[in-house]
Enzyme design. Structure first.
Site, mmCIF file in Angstrom:
data_model
loop_
_atom_site.group_PDB
_atom_site.id
_atom_site.type_symbol
_atom_site.label_atom_id
_atom_site.label_comp_id
_atom_site.label_asym_id
_atom_site.label_seq_id
_atom_site.Cartn_x
_atom_site.Cartn_y
_atom_site.Cartn_z
ATOM 1 C CD GLU A 172 -1.679 -2.191 1.700
ATOM 2 O OE1 GLU A 172 -0.729 -2.653 1.890
ATOM 3 O OE2 GLU A 172 -2.508 -3.287 1.985
ATOM 4 C CG PHE A 231 -9.870 -9.633 11.561
ATOM 5 C CD1 PHE A 231 -8.790 -10.211 11.831
ATOM 6 C CD2 PHE A 231 -10.296 -9.415 10.128
ATOM 7 C CE1 PHE A 231 -7.719 -10.331 11.036
ATOM 8 C CE2 PHE A 231 -9.189 -10.260 9.366
ATOM 9 C CZ PHE A 231 -8.136 -10.429 9.732
ATOM 10 C CD GLN A 232 -7.535 -7.443 7.974
ATOM 11 O OE1 GLN A 232 -8.344 -7.021 6.974
ATOM 12 N NE2 GLN A 232 -6.240 -7.871 7.559
ATOM 13 C CE LYS A 254 -17.278 -6.482 3.377
ATOM 14 N NZ LYS A 254 -16.571 -7.956 3.390
ATOM 15 C CG MET A 264 22.358 11.770 4.039
ATOM 16 S SD MET A 264 23.733 12.943 3.535
ATOM 17 C CE MET A 264 22.717 13.455 2.075
HETATM 18 C C1 LIG Z 1 12.114 5.459 5.715
HETATM 19 C C2 LIG Z 1 13.526 6.372 6.240
HETATM 20 N N1 LIG Z 1 14.036 5.474 7.118
HETATM 21 C C3 LIG Z 1 15.629 6.156 7.539
HETATM 22 C C4 LIG Z 1 15.807 7.417 6.822
HETATM 23 C C5 LIG Z 1 17.238 7.902 7.339
HETATM 24 N N2 LIG Z 1 18.052 8.069 6.128
HETATM 25 C C6 LIG Z 1 18.248 9.238 5.267
HETATM 26 S S1 LIG Z 1 19.240 8.896 3.985
HETATM 27 C C7 LIG Z 1 19.472 7.370 4.427
HETATM 28 C C8 LIG Z 1 20.379 6.549 3.756
HETATM 29 C C9 LIG Z 1 19.807 6.206 2.487
HETATM 30 O O1 LIG Z 1 20.554 5.191 1.723
HETATM 31 P P1 LIG Z 1 20.514 5.009 0.258
HETATM 32 O O2 LIG Z 1 19.127 4.919 -0.056
HETATM 33 O O3 LIG Z 1 21.410 3.837 -0.226
HETATM 34 O O4 LIG Z 1 21.159 6.289 -0.126
HETATM 35 P P2 LIG Z 1 22.752 6.640 -0.361
HETATM 36 O O5 LIG Z 1 22.595 7.781 0.770
HETATM 37 O O6 LIG Z 1 23.594 5.621 -0.275
HETATM 38 O O7 LIG Z 1 22.733 7.505 -1.632
HETATM 39 C C10 LIG Z 1 18.760 7.076 5.817
HETATM 40 C C11 LIG Z 1 18.895 5.669 6.307
HETATM 41 C C12 LIG Z 1 14.895 8.015 5.788
HETATM 42 N N3 LIG Z 1 15.262 9.113 5.360
HETATM 43 N N4 LIG Z 1 13.783 7.312 5.446
#
Ligand SMILES: Cc1ncc(C[n+]2csc(CCOP(=O)(O)OP(=O)(O)O)c2C)c(N)n1
Ligand SMILES: [Mg+2]
Length: 589
Positions: free
Chosen positions: A62, A124-125, A174, A485
């Site tokens: 979803e 449920f749900q 529903k 990052m």
């Molecule tokens: C749903 C979610 N969980 C955690 C984060 C924290 N977060 C921000 S950037 C990042 C790393 C992203 O890794 P990747 O998609 O491999 O991109 P890269 O930075 O390696 O290019 C994380 C864990 C987030 N922004 N969103």
């Protein structure tokens, strides 16, 4: 007029589910992303009866459906629609709804709910999804009477798309889906207190802005997502033509003004250009248009544009003076305000020295990376992709992380609605499903998700949607095997201590920061095999010389495709203004 109890004829009586779907069709919806379950089956049955007018796409999760609907909304400007069943289906939509709220995306989220008599009994749900979403929707409905369905849908579209756009939730028990009545699609709406009139700048405010521009010596335009959602890109271009004022954009604003234009100073903020951040620091007039002074833009907000006069134009009165006081706050549709301003505005008396200064900064501090790196860097891959695709009118989506920021820096967007990014919420997993939504709206356009390996894996199951629904989305996977990052922050601020930021097996040296800096010997997972398992085309590339041919193959491929590109994990996104700091602390290398 007939009522629920006194139908005109038998044929006029229809179910709540049919009324809802007919209402969607009446509002011009041609595609919905919907995942079924017990509490939404009547709605799905109704969807099959409208399949000649309304395409139902089954996402594989979803959340994917929610982001795909956003892909429609962000790329086309009309409301995107998604649907889920009650309970887990509904809660799986929550992130996409929160995301739409922060980025002002018109999204209609429809959820099945347990029957009204069961609500509150932990059926449920059952989840109280209206309660869950109260703080992350622009508005929300729990429909308890079949006679309300047509009106609720009508109101939902008005609310989602009028003024500052945003998400609206419609929770449909529903029994309301199954109950029958004679619908009245022309019913009046009932929205007490809702401002239907678009706010418009007053003539004296427009004159004030024109006067401020005339007297300014160092003016700057700071353009945000409001220019894109307000369809004011043309008016912005006219304003720049008439005044010669340099423009910087937020992540949400990219494409509002052509990046290749000589007066474009590109993106500002934490990972914005040195020259945009210098220019805002030195500006004596900041025209803030459809922006919200987000902390990723301002850093330490008291220091942001400290010496400049601030004009802030926004359609949402609650944004004015929220994060940063404005000298001239104007509550207005930005397209209207700019069109009025363009009628009277004149260029500043003399700002040629300022433009020259901005150009010097731009020449002195371009975005740069190590072009001699023997392998493929993320920046190089994006630059090559840009060269190959800039004339093909593509739409680019991204995940969240380093690759997202490099895409914002190195892909030069020329038009609004061509760069789709989860900006405010920063949701990893946005890129692939958003691209699916775009592709469903624009079947003949090139749609590319520039993704990270972490982000891609958050909604990787949507490759199944790409293949089964014949949506030929391309994925440029910048695969550094890490949550890059977060690694960057570990390296800069935590002495490089790796804390669960390696995406391979825990026995690899990289898991504890002991790798060679280039990449693990055994890469994980095998994305090519996964993509092929879903029926997509796929290839892996690591040698610099192979990149361009591989990109060409991806672009030409007739169907969905994943190009897994090996990139290093110790590249940092620069420049960088550390969180809460000022431009004076900018890290350039
Ligand atoms: C749903 C979610 N969980 C955690 C984060 C924290 N977060 C921000 S950037 C990042 C790393 C992203 O890794 P990747 O998609 O491999 O991109 P890269 O930075 O390696 O290019 C994380 C864990 C987030 N922004 N969103
Ligand atoms: Mg990564």
């Amino acid at each position: 007029m007939a009522t629920a109890t006194e139908p005109k004829t038998k044929q006029d009586v229809v179910s709540g589910a049919d009324i809802l779907v007919q209402s969607l069709v009446n509002h011009g919806v041609d595609t919905i992303f919907a995942y079924p379950g017990g509490a939404s089956m009547p709605l799905h049955q109704a969807l099959t009866r409208f399949s000649d007018r309304l395409r139902t796409i089954l996402p594989r999760h979803e959340q994917g459906g929610g982001f795909a609907a956003q892909g429609i909304a962000r790329s086309s400007g009309k409301a995107g629609v998604c649907m889920a069943t009650s309970g887990p289906g509904a809660t799986n939509l929550v992130t996409a709804i929160a995301d739409a709220k922060l980025d002002s995306v018109p999204l209609i989220a429809i959820t099945g709910q347990v029957p009204t008599h069961a609500i509150g009994g932990d059926a449920f749900q059952e989840t109280p999804i209206v309660e869950v979403c109260r703080g992350i929707t622009k508005h929300h409905y729990l429909v308890t009477d079949v006679n309300d369905v047509a009106r609720v849908v009508k109101e939902a579209f008005i609310i989602a798309t009028t003024g500052r756009p945003g998400p609206v939730l419609i929770d449909m028990p529903k029994n309301v889906q199954q109950a029958k009545t004679v619908p009245d699609f022309d019913c009046p709406v009932d929205l007490p207190g809702f401002e239907m009139e678009t706010p418009k700048a007053r003539p004296e405010q427009v004159k004030q802005i024109a006067a401020a521009i005339r007297l300014s010596k160092r003016p700057m335009i700071y353009a945000g997502g409001g220019i894109v959602s307000g369809e004011a890109s043309e008016e912005l271009r006219t304003l720049v033509k008439k005044t010669g004022i340099p423009v910087t954009m937020t992540v949400m604003g990219l494409g509002a003004f052509p990046a290749e234009h000589p007066l474009s100073l590109d993106m500002l903020g934490m990972h914005g250009s040195v020259y945009a951040n210098y220019a805002v620091e030195q500006a004596d007039l900041l025209l803030a248009l459809g922006v919200r002074f987000d902390d990723r833009v301002t850093g330490k907000v008291e220091e942001f544009c400290k010496h400049g006069k601030i004009v802030h134009v926004d359609i949402d009165a609650s944004e004015l003076n929220k994060n940063k006081p404005a000298h001239i706050p104007v509550c207005s549709d930005v397209k209207y305000a700019l069109a009025e301003l363009n009628k009277i505005v004149e260029a500043p008396e003399d700002h040629s020295a300022w433009v020259e200064q901005c150009n010097n900064w731009k020449a002195e501090h371009p975005f740069r990376y190590n072009e001699d790196f023997p392998g493929i860097t993320q920046q190089h891959a994006i630059s090559e992709l840009y060269k190959l695709t800039k004339d093909l009118d593509p739409v680019i989506t991204v995940g969240v992380g380093q690759h997202q920021m490099w895409a914002a820096q190195y892909y030069k967007f020329a038009k609004p609605r061509t760069f789709l990014s989860s900006s405010g919420l920063g949701t990893m997993g946005f890129g692939l499903p958003a691209a699916i939504g775009v592709q469903s709206q624009f079947p003949d356009r090139l749609v590319i998700d520039i993704d990270g390996d972490g982000s891609f894996q958050m909604n990787i199951q949507e490759l199944g949607t790409c293949y089964c629904e014949k949506l030929p989305v391309k994925v440029l996977l910048l695969n550094n095997q890490h949550l890059g990052m977060v690694v960057q922050w570990e390296d800069r601020f935590m002495q490089g201590n790796r804390a669960h930021t390696y995406l391979g097996p825990i026995h690899h040296p990289e898991a504890v920061g002991k790798g060679d800096g280039l990449g693990p010997k055994e890469r994980y997972p095998d994305f090519v095999q996964i993509a092929k398992g879903y029926g997509c085309g796929a290839a892996y590339v690591r040698d610099k010389a192979d990149l361009v041919p591989a990109l060409k193959e991806m672009i030409a491929y007739d169907g969905p495709y994943v190009l897994d590109v090996e990139v290093p994990y110790q590249e940092h996104v620069l420049p960088m203004i550390p969180s809460g700091h000022t431009v004076r602390d900018i890290i350039k290398e």
